[in-house]
Scaffold this motif. Structure first.
Motif, PDB file in Angstrom:
ATOM      1  N   ALA A  31       0.695  -1.233   0.092  1.00 44.08           N
ATOM      2  CA  ALA A  31      -0.036   0.104  -0.073  1.00 44.08           C
ATOM      3  C   ALA A  31       0.608   1.477  -0.060  1.00 44.08           C
ATOM      4  CB  ALA A  31      -0.830   0.111   1.085  1.00 44.08           C
ATOM      5  N   GLU A  32       1.835   1.271  -0.780  1.00 41.89           N
ATOM      6  CA  GLU A  32       2.509   2.476  -0.945  1.00 41.89           C
ATOM      7  C   GLU A  32       2.893   2.717  -2.440  1.00 41.89           C
ATOM      8  OE1 GLU A  32       6.259   1.103   1.234  1.00 41.89           O
ATOM      9  OE2 GLU A  32       7.149   0.347  -0.305  1.00 41.89           O
ATOM     10  N   ALA A  33       3.369   3.993  -2.741  1.00 46.99           N
ATOM     11  CA  ALA A  33       3.466   4.529  -3.965  1.00 46.99           C
ATOM     12  C   ALA A  33       4.913   3.863  -4.402  1.00 46.99           C
ATOM     13  CB  ALA A  33       3.687   5.917  -4.071  1.00 46.99           C
ATOM     14  N   ILE A  34       4.936   3.655  -5.835  1.00 49.02           N
ATOM     15  CA  ILE A  34       6.252   3.147  -6.438  1.00 49.02           C
ATOM     16  C   ILE A  34       6.382   3.928  -7.791  1.00 49.02           C
ATOM     17  CG2 ILE A  34       6.339   0.843  -5.304  1.00 49.02           C
ATOM     18  CD1 ILE A  34       5.197  -0.389  -7.724  1.00 49.02           C
ATOM     19  N   GLY A  35       7.723   3.885  -8.071  1.00 45.06           N
ATOM     20  CA  GLY A  35       7.957   4.133  -9.668  1.00 45.06           C
ATOM     21  C   GLY A  35       7.850   5.692  -9.939  1.00 45.06           C
ATOM     22  N   PRO A  36       8.119   6.191 -10.949  1.00 43.14           N
ATOM     23  CA  PRO A  36       8.269   7.431 -11.483  1.00 43.14           C
ATOM     24  C   PRO A  36       6.630   8.126 -11.387  1.00 43.14           C
ATOM     25  CG  PRO A  36       8.268   6.236 -13.399  1.00 43.14           C
ATOM     26  CD  PRO A  36       8.348   5.166 -12.300  1.00 43.14           C
ATOM     27  N   ALA A  37       6.674   9.457 -11.629  1.00 42.31           N
ATOM     28  CA  ALA A  37       5.333  10.165 -11.780  1.00 42.31           C
ATOM     29  C   ALA A  37       4.978  10.339 -13.310  1.00 42.31           C
ATOM     30  CB  ALA A  37       5.464  11.562 -11.241  1.00 42.31           C
TER      31      ALA A  37
END
Length: 525
Positions: A31-37
């Motif tokens: 439940a966490e953000a990963i990778g580029p925008a």
């Protein structure tokens, strides 16, 4: 300032023209953000992609079919060669198991259906040539002459991805430029597929703007775009609410939309088969309902079980299996919240929770089994609501007549399943229920759970409304899936030298054609 990933517009990777913000993928297991925008695309990006697609329409219509086939085959090979990176990206963004789901099952399925589309192109199988030599009339299916917009779902990062799945392959096979919208839950996976697709189409000599991809856009922009009459068609897989909103916008502009919306895929267990192997059926049902955390459009969402000793034993075994199972990870917080809301809706409509029913930490949810009396089910349409996840509703029926009434009450569904005994004791009940269920579903299944969707020319992955927007079309299976993205062209008294290749007297390659009422692969003499 956040650096945003580039978009594929107009034949090249470039910065968004008017990004309206940004987003990142998430790892559902943590439940966490990963990778580029990635950019949230604005109206400028949409218009640029639209105009670029329109500009290559005529070139694609005139493109020799062999180039389209070569692109599809090159793309399939590129996906297979890049399997390690693709599987790693998809696993991180969806939490689907790398083995066997992504690498062994879904990725080969994706390359296989691309090759099947290429085969249909090489053989003209999707064109349905009809020739009336006496009347001077000839007809076939042809490109739309307009771009196709494809919006992919959250649950298949490869096989139904907007830029690799069946909708994509079908639209390209019919020589239409395709603008794809990646699903925001797996943007990096979609980006890598788009890179492979772009390189493959350049190698095949197709116009660079044949394939374009945007990552995400506001719902209001999406509805406005769906109502743009410059589109030839839309392919959509997703929620019923979203699909119906897009359909309403598209209908106003006369844009055909082929939308897969929702389905509970009823499963009827007849008395004889429960007596024969009820415990094994409970195991089979549990495995199907919880496979992939139940995030399949063909998940067995409603199971109709007859009252009596063997029905009671089935319910008891299924309840025990669900109760013993650990919470399962879902794709996102939104999927988890929608599933919890769906379970609450089923309970409010009269269903009892037999096991599970609770969300866990992060994006987890307990495998959940609910039960309801058949007469209550008949009174409340809300009990047919799809619960997208490892959730199913058991409906208790009194007898075959009761089952038939329940079958008659269903909305349109993708599948309907009946299990019958090997000794023939269920045959009369089978005929009674199947005769009613047949008109409610796209695919009628005997003695197996509905979860799998084979890539086959005989497959119907569609069904009566509201499971899909058009009951006569399938999203899986070549060449039928290609025909969604075609126009029927008729030629009256046109000289043979001016006709498309498959309508001329000389058969261009053993094409099956209906000539004066008879199917033949021969040439006309």
């Amino acid at each position: 300032m956040t650096t945003l990933e580039q978009v594929l517009i107009g034949g090249s990777w470039r910065a968004s023209l008017d990004a309206q913000g940004s987003f990142r993928a998430e790892n559902p297991g943590r439940a966490e953000a990963i990778g580029p925008a990635f950019p949230i695309n604005g109206a400028g990006d949409i218009e640029a992609a639209m105009q670029a697609a329109i500009d290559v329409v005529d070139t694609l219509v005139a493109t020799p079919p062999i180039r389209i086939a070569e692109f599809l085959e090159r793309y399939a090979a590129a996906i297979e060669a890049d399997a390690d990176q693709l599987v790693a990206l998809a696993h991180a963004e969806t939490a689907l198991p790398a083995e066997p789901r992504l690498r062994t099952v879904e990725l080969p399925r994706t390359s296989h259906q691309l090759r099947l589309a290429a085969k249909a192109v090489r053989t003209y199988a999707w064109t349905d040539p009809v020739i009336d030599t006496h009347g001077g009339l000839r007809s076939h299916r042809a490109p739309l002459g307009k771009p196709v917009l494809v919006m992919g779902p959250n649950n298949f990062p490869f096989a139904f991805n907007a830029i690799a799945g069946s909708d994509f392959a079908s639209a390209i096979a019919a020589r239409n430029p395709v603008i794809t919208k990646a699903h925001p839950l797996h943007p990096a996976t979609s980006q890598r597929l788009a890179q492979l697709a772009h390189a493959s189409l350049l190698e095949a000599g197709l116009p660079a703007a044949t394939v374009q991809m945007l990552y995400h856009f506001d719902n209001a922009l999406g509805l406005k775009w769906a109502g743009d009459a410059r589109l030839g068609a839309i392919g959509f897989t997703g929620s019923r609410a979203g699909g119906l909103a897009l359909k309403a916008a598209a209908d106003k502009a006369g844009v055909p939309i082929y939308a897969e919306l929702s389905s509970v895929n009823p499963v009827f267990l007849l008395p004889g088969v429960l007596a024969e192997r009820g415990e094994a059926l409970a195991q089979e049902f549990f495995a199907s309902c919880t496979m992939g955390s139940g995030q399949f459009c063909t998940n067995p969402g409603v199971v109709i079980v007859p009252r009596g000793e063997h029905g009671d034993a089935f319910v008891a075994t299924a309840t025990r299996l669900f109760a013993q199972a650990k919470p399962q990870v879902l794709f996102s917080r939104g999927v988890q919240e929608n599933l919890a809301h769906a379970v609450t809706g089923l309970r409010n409509a009269g269903a009892d929770v037999l096991s599970g029913g609770h969300a866990g930490e992060g994006y987890f949810f307990e495998p959940t089994l609910l039960g309801v009396d058949g007469d209550v089910f008949l009174k409340h349409a809300a009990l047919q609501a799809e619960a997208f996840g490892p959730v199913s509703l058991i409906v208790r029926a009194n007898d075959a007549a009761h089952m038939q009434r329940i079958a008659a009450s269903f909305e349109g569904n993708l599948t309907g399943t009946l299990y019958r005994a090997a000794d023939g004791s269920d045959d009369a009940a089978w005929h009674r229920v199947a005769s009613t269920l047949r008109h409610k579903v796209g695919r009628l299944i005997a003695n197996k759970m509905p979860t799998g969707v084979a890539v086959s020319a005989a497959m119907n992955h569609g069904g009566p409304y509201p499971s899909t927007s058009h009951a006569s079309f399938t999203a899986v299976g070549m060449p039928a899936a290609i025909r969604r993205f075609t126009a029927l062209h008729s030629y009256d008294n046109v000289p043979e030298t001016l006709l498309p290749a498959e309508l001329r007297n000389h058969n261009p390659g053993d094409v099956q054609r209906l000539v004066d009422g008879c199917w033949t692969d021969g040439s006309i003499t």
